[in-house]
Design a protein around this motif. Structure first.
Motif, short mmCIF file in Angstrom:
data_model
loop_
_atom_site.label_atom_id
_atom_site.label_comp_id
_atom_site.label_asym_id
_atom_site.label_seq_id
_atom_site.Cartn_x
_atom_site.Cartn_y
_atom_site.Cartn_z
N ASP A 2 53.95 29.16 44.25
CA ASP A 2 53.56 30.34 43.84
C ASP A 2 54.23 30.65 42.59
O ASP A 2 55.33 31.09 42.46
N ILE A 3 53.19 31.16 41.65
CA ILE A 3 53.43 31.81 40.50
C ILE A 3 54.22 33.13 40.42
O ILE A 3 55.24 33.16 39.81
N GLN A 35 61.04 36.90 47.93
CA GLN A 35 60.45 35.78 47.09
C GLN A 35 61.06 34.89 46.95
O GLN A 35 60.78 33.61 46.84
N LEU A 36 62.39 35.09 46.23
CA LEU A 36 63.19 34.06 45.95
C LEU A 36 63.82 33.11 46.77
O LEU A 36 63.91 31.82 46.83
N ALA A 37 63.99 33.56 48.29
CA ALA A 37 64.20 32.93 49.39
C ALA A 37 63.32 31.84 49.86
O ALA A 37 63.43 30.71 50.07
N ALA A 38 61.98 32.55 49.54
CA ALA A 38 60.79 31.68 50.11
C ALA A 38 60.69 30.42 48.97
O ALA A 38 60.59 29.60 49.45
N LEU A 39 60.95 30.87 47.82
CA LEU A 39 60.89 29.90 46.89
C LEU A 39 62.21 28.76 47.13
O LEU A 39 61.67 27.50 46.78
N GLU A 40 63.15 29.04 47.53
CA GLU A 40 64.22 28.25 47.69
C GLU A 40 63.62 27.11 48.78
O GLU A 40 63.90 25.98 48.72
N ARG A 41 63.19 27.74 50.03
CA ARG A 41 62.53 26.81 51.19
C ARG A 41 61.70 26.04 50.66
O ARG A 41 61.52 24.82 50.99
N GLN A 42 60.58 26.60 49.54
CA GLN A 42 59.54 25.68 49.30
C GLN A 42 60.00 24.39 48.41
O GLN A 42 59.50 23.37 48.55
N VAL A 43 61.14 24.76 47.51
CA VAL A 43 61.79 23.54 46.72
C VAL A 43 62.83 22.77 47.44
O VAL A 43 63.06 21.59 47.03
N GLY A 44 63.42 23.40 48.75
CA GLY A 44 64.08 22.48 49.37
C GLY A 44 65.55 22.21 48.72
O GLY A 44 66.30 21.55 49.07
N THR A 45 65.99 23.11 47.94
CA THR A 45 67.55 23.26 47.54
C THR A 45 67.70 24.65 47.10
O THR A 45 67.02 25.48 46.69
N PRO A 46 69.09 24.93 47.06
CA PRO A 46 69.58 26.32 46.75
C PRO A 46 69.23 26.35 45.48
O PRO A 46 69.59 25.48 44.26
N HIS A 67 61.88 25.42 33.47
CA HIS A 67 60.70 24.63 33.89
C HIS A 67 59.76 25.88 33.91
O HIS A 67 58.54 25.89 33.29
N GLY A 68 60.14 26.80 34.64
CA GLY A 68 59.12 27.96 35.01
C GLY A 68 58.88 28.76 33.75
O GLY A 68 57.51 29.12 33.67
N ARG A 69 59.59 28.68 32.69
CA ARG A 69 58.83 29.47 31.46
C ARG A 69 57.83 28.76 30.92
O ARG A 69 56.90 29.30 30.49
N GLY A 70 58.17 27.41 30.85
CA GLY A 70 56.91 26.57 30.51
C GLY A 70 55.85 26.92 31.14
O GLY A 70 54.38 26.65 30.55
N ILE A 71 55.82 26.56 32.53
CA ILE A 71 54.76 26.83 33.55
C ILE A 71 54.18 27.89 33.31
O ILE A 71 52.71 28.04 33.14
N LEU A 72 54.85 29.26 33.41
CA LEU A 72 54.09 30.50 33.25
C LEU A 72 53.34 30.55 31.98
O LEU A 72 52.25 31.18 31.70
#
Length: 302
Positions: A2-3, A35-46, A67-72
């Motif tokens: 999720d962006i 949002q950040l807690a959901a992102l942690e669950r999505q990537v599977g790492t703290p 990586h996110g800066r480049g993706i955005l």
């Protein structure tokens, strides 16, 4: 991925606190945390760890934010690429220093309106540090900033030159300096004279310091003002020495002395966030800046 969640992580890496992320993104602190807690669950790492009453990014969090800066930026570039064939339209939020707004932007507005009636410009007066912060926070689309050849700056955003103008010494009547500053000794009469700096930034002070360092001494800054009109008033009544752009109207009110000793110019730059330089409305504004000013205008493409 999720962006919006990724953007929250990138902003946390930049600004450091949940509260600031909420201010920048428009979400409440609780929503950012979710949002950040959901992102942690999505990537599977703290991605976050406790740091007293605050949180900080883990090593994995920092890697993902990078990586996110480049993706955005890539997402923004893709959106702009799809819009590139459309006629320029929509608001363009511009922040810049007063001289650039008066000499570059304001003269361009009439022509821009005639050529692109669907483009609206929203401007605000801001010094370079303020302008970069506004770009960081996505509160403007285009920045107009300045630096000096003797005090070059490293810009955080995609930049392109707009032009340059020589800087002159503005000296009180009767100051015993030659008509041109060609050698370090020519600055010696100013050693015991007060100087006038800028109240909204340190660029003028640093320029004066570097000029005087060539002669082997440090200037004594007494006044700090932001208005060139007030600066000229102070110089006229003998309250200090300062620097002025050669094309400033105030330069005609005071005695000015060219600086042949070393190349000393004020440079104007345009700034945009990475990936947004191709937005048609922004390019339309930049193109009209060039047409209105006669300066060589650089249009960022990044």
């Amino acid at each position: 991925m999720d962006i919006d969640k990724l953007r929250a992580l990138v902003e946390l890496a930049r600004v450091g606190t949940m509260t600031e992320v909420g201010r920048v993104t428009g979400y409440g602190t609780s929503a950012v945390s979710q949002q950040l807690a959901a992102l942690e669950r999505q990537v599977g790492t703290p991605l976050l760890e406790a740091d007293g009453r605050r949180v900080r990014l883990t090593r994995a969090g920092w890697r993902l934010a990078e990586h996110g800066r480049g993706i955005l930026a890539a997402v923004t570039a893709a959106e702009l690429d799809l819009a590139a064939g459309q006629a320029p339209q929509g608001p363009v939020r511009v922040a810049g220093f007063t001289s650039a707004l008066r000499r570059l932007l304001v003269p361009a507005l009439a022509g821009l309106r005639a050529a692109y009636p669907a483009v609206t410009v929203q401007l605000r007066d801001a010094e370079p540090d303020e302008t970069e912060a506004l770009l960081d926070d996505d509160r403007i689309d285009l920045g107009l900033v300045w630096d000096y050849t003797l005090v070059p700056r490293v810009w955080r955003h995609v930049h392109a030159p707009l032009g340059s103008v020589p800087m002159l010494l503005a000296v009180p009547p009767g100051t015993p300096v030659p008509d041109r500053i060609r050698t370090p000794a020519d600055l010696e009469p100013l050693r015991e004279v007060d100087w006038i700096g800028n109240s909204r930034g340190g660029g003028d002070d640093e320029l004066a310091q570097r000029l005087c360092a060539i002669a082997g001494w440090t200037p004594r800054v007494r006044h700090r003002v932001d208005s060139l009109e007030l600066l000229a008033d102070l110089v006229t009544v003998g309250q200090g020495v300062s620097v002025l752009p050669a094309d400033a109207p105030e330069a005609t009110r005071v005695r000015t002395v060219p600086l042949d000793l070393v190349r000393t110019e004020q440079r104007a730059w345009s700034l945009v966030r990475a990936g947004t330089g191709g937005w048609p409305a922004t390019r339309a504004v930049l193109g009209h800046l060039a047409g209105a000013s006669g300066w060589r205008t650089g249009i960022p493409t990044g």
